[in-house]
Design a protein around this motif. Structure first.
Motif, PDB file in Angstrom:
ATOM      1  N   LEU A 212       0.827  -1.203   0.000  1.00  0.00           N
ATOM      2  CA  LEU A 212       0.000   0.000   0.000  1.00  0.00           C
ATOM      3  C   LEU A 212       0.866   1.260   0.000  1.00  0.00           C
ATOM      4  CD1 LEU A 212      -2.782  -0.886   2.608  1.00  0.00           C
ATOM      5  CD2 LEU A 212      -2.998  -0.824   0.117  1.00  0.00           C
ATOM      6  N   ILE A 213       0.398   2.257  -0.715  1.00  0.00           N
ATOM      7  CA  ILE A 213       1.017   3.579  -0.725  1.00  0.00           C
ATOM      8  C   ILE A 213      -0.037   4.564  -0.247  1.00  0.00           C
ATOM      9  CG2 ILE A 213       2.015   5.397  -2.176  1.00  0.00           C
ATOM     10  CD1 ILE A 213       2.790   3.052  -4.125  1.00  0.00           C
ATOM     11  N   ARG A 247      -3.461  17.654   7.958  1.00  0.00           N
ATOM     12  CA  ARG A 247      -2.546  16.586   7.544  1.00  0.00           C
ATOM     13  C   ARG A 247      -3.331  15.286   7.360  1.00  0.00           C
ATOM     14  NH1 ARG A 247       0.330  19.759  11.114  1.00  0.00           N
ATOM     15  NH2 ARG A 247       2.002  20.886  10.055  1.00  0.00           N
ATOM     16  N   THR A 248      -4.318  15.378   6.509  1.00  0.00           N
ATOM     17  CA  THR A 248      -5.256  14.282   6.301  1.00  0.00           C
ATOM     18  C   THR A 248      -4.763  13.342   5.213  1.00  0.00           C
ATOM     19  OG1 THR A 248      -7.070  15.758   6.912  1.00  0.00           O
ATOM     20  CG2 THR A 248      -7.658  13.747   5.719  1.00  0.00           C
ATOM     21  N   GLN A 249      -5.039  12.058   5.380  1.00  0.00           N
ATOM     22  CA  GLN A 249      -4.783  11.099   4.310  1.00  0.00           C
ATOM     23  C   GLN A 249      -5.790  11.340   3.197  1.00  0.00           C
ATOM     24  OE1 GLN A 249      -4.382   6.863   5.314  1.00  0.00           O
ATOM     25  NE2 GLN A 249      -5.683   6.421   3.537  1.00  0.00           N
ATOM     26  N   ILE A 250      -5.307  11.534   1.976  1.00  0.00           N
ATOM     27  CA  ILE A 250      -6.209  11.822   0.870  1.00  0.00           C
ATOM     28  C   ILE A 250      -6.253  10.706  -0.159  1.00  0.00           C
ATOM     29  CG2 ILE A 250      -6.054  14.322   1.105  1.00  0.00           C
ATOM     30  CD1 ILE A 250      -4.015  14.305  -1.161  1.00  0.00           C
ATOM     31  N   ALA A 251      -5.370   9.711  -0.033  1.00  0.00           N
ATOM     32  CA  ALA A 251      -5.413   8.593  -0.984  1.00  0.00           C
ATOM     33  C   ALA A 251      -4.723   7.380  -0.384  1.00  0.00           C
ATOM     34  CB  ALA A 251      -4.741   8.967  -2.300  1.00  0.00           C
ATOM     35  N   GLU A 252      -5.269   6.215  -0.701  1.00  0.00           N
ATOM     36  CA  GLU A 252      -4.627   4.938  -0.396  1.00  0.00           C
ATOM     37  C   GLU A 252      -4.586   4.135  -1.687  1.00  0.00           C
ATOM     38  OE1 GLU A 252      -5.038   2.484   3.377  1.00  0.00           O
ATOM     39  OE2 GLU A 252      -6.251   1.296   1.965  1.00  0.00           O
ATOM     40  N   LEU A 253      -3.393   3.809  -2.139  1.00  0.00           N
ATOM     41  CA  LEU A 253      -3.175   3.185  -3.442  1.00  0.00           C
ATOM     42  C   LEU A 253      -2.535   1.821  -3.244  1.00  0.00           C
ATOM     43  CD1 LEU A 253      -1.550   6.375  -4.986  1.00  0.00           C
ATOM     44  CD2 LEU A 253      -3.952   5.704  -5.167  1.00  0.00           C
ATOM     45  N   ARG A 254      -2.973   0.850  -4.047  1.00  0.00           N
ATOM     46  CA  ARG A 254      -2.444  -0.506  -3.899  1.00  0.00           C
ATOM     47  C   ARG A 254      -1.456  -0.806  -5.014  1.00  0.00           C
ATOM     48  NH1 ARG A 254      -2.876  -4.958  -1.071  1.00  0.00           N
ATOM     49  NH2 ARG A 254      -4.471  -4.052   0.287  1.00  0.00           N
ATOM     50  N   ARG A 255      -0.190  -1.040  -4.618  1.00  0.00           N
ATOM     51  CA  ARG A 255       0.825  -1.440  -5.590  1.00  0.00           C
ATOM     52  C   ARG A 255       0.618  -2.874  -6.037  1.00  0.00           C
ATOM     53  NH1 ARG A 255       4.302  -4.834  -6.115  1.00  0.00           N
ATOM     54  NH2 ARG A 255       3.843  -5.559  -4.001  1.00  0.00           N
ATOM     55  N   GLY A 256       0.256  -3.764  -5.098  1.00  0.00           N
ATOM     56  CA  GLY A 256       0.056  -5.170  -5.411  1.00  0.00           C
ATOM     57  C   GLY A 256      -0.376  -5.925  -4.174  1.00  0.00           C
ATOM     58  N   THR A 257      -0.442  -7.248  -4.286  1.00  0.00           N
ATOM     59  CA  THR A 257      -0.842  -8.075  -3.146  1.00  0.00           C
ATOM     60  C   THR A 257       0.340  -8.783  -2.507  1.00  0.00           C
ATOM     61  OG1 THR A 257      -1.291  -9.926  -4.651  1.00  0.00           O
ATOM     62  CG2 THR A 257      -3.138  -8.473  -4.105  1.00  0.00           C
ATOM     63  N   ASP A 258       1.427  -8.951  -3.241  1.00  0.00           N
ATOM     64  CA  ASP A 258       2.627  -9.587  -2.705  1.00  0.00           C
ATOM     65  C   ASP A 258       3.581  -8.525  -2.159  1.00  0.00           C
ATOM     66  OD1 ASP A 258       1.737 -12.129  -3.464  1.00  0.00           O
ATOM     67  OD2 ASP A 258       2.581 -11.896  -5.482  1.00  0.00           O
ATOM     68  N   SER A 287      -3.207   7.721 -10.683  1.00  0.00           N
ATOM     69  CA  SER A 287      -3.794   9.051 -10.839  1.00  0.00           C
ATOM     70  C   SER A 287      -4.195   9.579  -9.470  1.00  0.00           C
ATOM     71  CB  SER A 287      -5.018   9.005 -11.756  1.00  0.00           C
ATOM     72  OG  SER A 287      -5.644  10.277 -11.788  1.00  0.00           O
ATOM     73  N   LEU A 288      -3.786  10.786  -9.161  1.00  0.00           N
ATOM     74  CA  LEU A 288      -4.189  11.441  -7.918  1.00  0.00           C
ATOM     75  C   LEU A 288      -5.300  12.459  -8.157  1.00  0.00           C
ATOM     76  CD1 LEU A 288      -0.683  12.081  -6.318  1.00  0.00           C
ATOM     77  CD2 LEU A 288      -2.275  10.213  -5.818  1.00  0.00           C
ATOM     78  N   HIS A 289      -5.304  13.062  -9.326  1.00  0.00           N
ATOM     79  CA  HIS A 289      -6.300  14.097  -9.644  1.00  0.00           C
ATOM     80  C   HIS A 289      -7.670  13.482  -9.937  1.00  0.00           C
ATOM     81  CE1 HIS A 289      -7.671  18.007 -11.066  1.00  0.00           C
ATOM     82  NE2 HIS A 289      -8.249  17.375 -12.074  1.00  0.00           N
ATOM     83  N   ASP A 290      -7.686  12.374 -10.664  1.00  0.00           N
ATOM     84  CA  ASP A 290      -8.941  11.722 -11.059  1.00  0.00           C
ATOM     85  C   ASP A 290      -8.862  10.243 -10.690  1.00  0.00           C
ATOM     86  OD1 ASP A 290     -11.253  10.779 -12.181  1.00  0.00           O
ATOM     87  OD2 ASP A 290     -10.785  11.381 -14.241  1.00  0.00           O
ATOM     88  N   LEU A 309     -13.667 -10.568  -0.564  1.00  0.00           N
ATOM     89  CA  LEU A 309     -12.845  -9.530  -1.159  1.00  0.00           C
ATOM     90  C   LEU A 309     -11.718  -9.089  -0.230  1.00  0.00           C
ATOM     91  CD1 LEU A 309     -15.470  -7.236  -2.886  1.00  0.00           C
ATOM     92  CD2 LEU A 309     -14.149  -9.112  -3.858  1.00  0.00           C
ATOM     93  N   GLY A 310     -11.886  -9.340   1.067  1.00  0.00           N
ATOM     94  CA  GLY A 310     -10.826  -9.009   2.007  1.00  0.00           C
ATOM     95  C   GLY A 310     -10.411  -7.552   1.920  1.00  0.00           C
ATOM     96  N   PRO A 311      -9.095  -7.301   2.059  1.00  0.00           N
ATOM     97  CA  PRO A 311      -8.609  -5.915   2.073  1.00  0.00           C
ATOM     98  C   PRO A 311      -8.581  -5.261   0.703  1.00  0.00           C
ATOM     99  CG  PRO A 311      -6.772  -7.439   2.186  1.00  0.00           C
ATOM    100  CD  PRO A 311      -8.020  -8.271   2.260  1.00  0.00           C
ATOM    101  N   TYR A 312      -8.917  -6.011  -0.349  1.00  0.00           N
ATOM    102  CA  TYR A 312      -8.810  -5.463  -1.705  1.00  0.00           C
ATOM    103  C   TYR A 312     -10.080  -4.759  -2.164  1.00  0.00           C
ATOM    104  CZ  TYR A 312      -5.209  -9.014  -1.317  1.00  0.00           C
ATOM    105  OH  TYR A 312      -4.178  -9.789  -0.871  1.00  0.00           O
ATOM    106  N   ALA A 313     -11.174  -4.895  -1.397  1.00  0.00           N
ATOM    107  CA  ALA A 313     -12.416  -4.236  -1.786  1.00  0.00           C
ATOM    108  C   ALA A 313     -12.229  -2.724  -1.777  1.00  0.00           C
ATOM    109  CB  ALA A 313     -13.532  -4.626  -0.820  1.00  0.00           C
ATOM    110  N   GLY A 314     -12.558  -2.097  -2.889  1.00  0.00           N
ATOM    111  CA  GLY A 314     -12.434  -0.652  -2.984  1.00  0.00           C
ATOM    112  C   GLY A 314     -11.030  -0.142  -3.217  1.00  0.00           C
ATOM    113  N   SER A 315     -10.055  -1.043  -3.400  1.00  0.00           N
ATOM    114  CA  SER A 315      -8.675  -0.601  -3.605  1.00  0.00           C
ATOM    115  C   SER A 315      -8.517   0.108  -4.938  1.00  0.00           C
ATOM    116  CB  SER A 315      -7.718  -1.806  -3.566  1.00  0.00           C
ATOM    117  OG  SER A 315      -7.675  -2.383  -2.287  1.00  0.00           O
ATOM    118  N   GLU A 316      -7.614   1.077  -4.955  1.00  0.00           N
ATOM    119  CA  GLU A 316      -7.228   1.753  -6.197  1.00  0.00           C
ATOM    120  C   GLU A 316      -5.885   1.189  -6.650  1.00  0.00           C
ATOM    121  OE1 GLU A 316      -7.513   6.013  -6.507  1.00  0.00           O
ATOM    122  OE2 GLU A 316      -8.888   6.086  -4.793  1.00  0.00           O
TER     123      GLU A 316
END
Length: 380
Positions: A212-213, A247-258, A287-290, A309-316
């Protein structure tokens, strides 16, 4: 490239504005123009020995060096400031522990040790301005805002997985409260990598798990010329802030599952995109803007409350990616930076150089490929 040339590379890094690439080898410190790639200058080991860390101050004649490799002239606890025009060392700073990283601003030298960061004035007789305490920082994590109007430094906090934001315009003469860094609790695991936007408004983080990023606001505003904005709803993810209003979190991005080791996190110049590079050899673009451009998990709906779906539901997930070579025997990881709004340059530990252009459909086209060690820069 022959195996001997590949093994010659000790380290790779970019300067503050990414316009120059610095490659330290067993024979020289080599400096290249990033885009287009061409050799610029070099310092041979006869002058400074072999070097493990080389930090160039923008495109100037000033470069910070720390010895390493097979034939160092200086110990690993010494920072040397070299003047390319004078062809000699002009400053030497000695510490009690090995130096893990060095960063330069036009007015400051930042030296990273295991659990503290020293900030000095950049002058012929540097003055120590203040010290930042950190938890053990084996990965030498330290980033400074490239915007000259904002003196912001990002480093590991005292709590596992946290980052602290320090104002470099302060000195030890200021009050203790004004020196206290702001803290963002970004991950449960130890930090592996951080990146800061050119405007200083956003910071990206990844942990040693590397799946996760997270992207946070820093609570500062860039100068009028560099101010940018990410237009998306604020996230309520697990990353938390001690000041949620700014100092709010504005995005959570998934690089991969491994699990993977992330080596670089870079914002595009206008903060529309973020790219990551890891030991999988894959460079991901988000994409951070869209956020609608990013891929979402698609599957047949499962019965309610099954948790399939576990932790992957809704992942970007990244909407674009490309792969470059990486091997465990490389002394340094893959680094990727933006050289244009939709153009990314990646460099690898085997000395290979790639330039890719992407579009919002996720297509990546290779525009350039080269080898760093094939052409030798002229001496300073």
């Amino acid at each position: 490239m022959t195996s001997s040339k590949m093994n010659d590379i000790i380290s790779l890094r970019f300067n503050q504005d990414k316009r120059c690439l610095i490659c330290t080898t067993q024979s020289a410190v080599r400096i290249y123009n990033t885009d287009p790639l061409f050799p610029y200058k070099q310092i041979k080991k006869d002058s400074v020995g072999t070097v493990r860390i080389a930090e160039l101050l923008h495109r100037s004649n000033i470069i910070a060096l720390v010895g390493g490799g097979t034939s160092p002239k200086f110990a690993d606890n010494v920072v040397m400031i070299y003047d390319g025009k004078l062809n000699r060392l002009i400053v030497e700073l000695t510490f009690s522990l090995p130096v893990l990283n060095v960063k330069l601003r036009r007015d400051k030298i930042i030296v990273v040790l295991l659990n503290r960061i020293y900030v000095f004035s950049l002058e012929l007789k540097p003055r120590r301005l203040f010290t930042i305490e950190t938890r053990d920082n084996h990965r030498s994590i330290c980033e400074i805002c490239p915007n000259s109007d904002l003196q912001l430094l990002v480093s590991p906090g005292h709590v596992q997985g946290s980052v602290q934001l320090s104002n470099l315009s302060k000195t030890e003469l200021d009050s203790l409260s004004s020196l206290s860094p702001a803290t963002i609790n970004a991950h449960n695991n130890e930090l592996a990598c951080v990146g800061i936007s050119a405007s200083g408004q956003y910071v990206a983080t990844a942990s040693i798990k590397g799946t996760l990023i997270r992207v946070f606001e820093t609570g500062v505003r860039g100068s009028r010329s560099s101010s940018t904005g990410i237009i998306r709803p604020r996230s309520s993810g697990t990353g938390a802030s001690n000041r949620p209003t700014d100092r709010t979190q504005i995005a959570e991005l998934r690089r991969g599952t491994d699990a993977a080791t992330i080596y670089s996190l870079e914002f595009s110049p206008d903060c529309s995109y973020l790219c990551s590079a890891s030991d999988t050899g894959t460079v991901h673009v988000f994409s951070l803007h869209d956020s609608s451009i990013n891929r979402k998990l698609r599957c047949v709906p499962a019965p309610v409350n099954t948790g399939l779906l576990g932790p992957y539901a809704g992942s970007e997930w990244s909407f674009a990616k490309f792969t470059v070579p990486w091997r465990p025997d490389h002394k340094c990881g893959v680094l990727a930076v933006f050289v244009g709004p939709t153009t990314v340059v990646a460099v690898c530990g085997d000395g290979s150089y790639y330039k890719y252009k992407f579009n919002t459909d996720g297509n990546c086209s290779r525009e350039a490929y080269d080898r760093l060690l094939e052409v030798e820069p002229e001496e300073w």
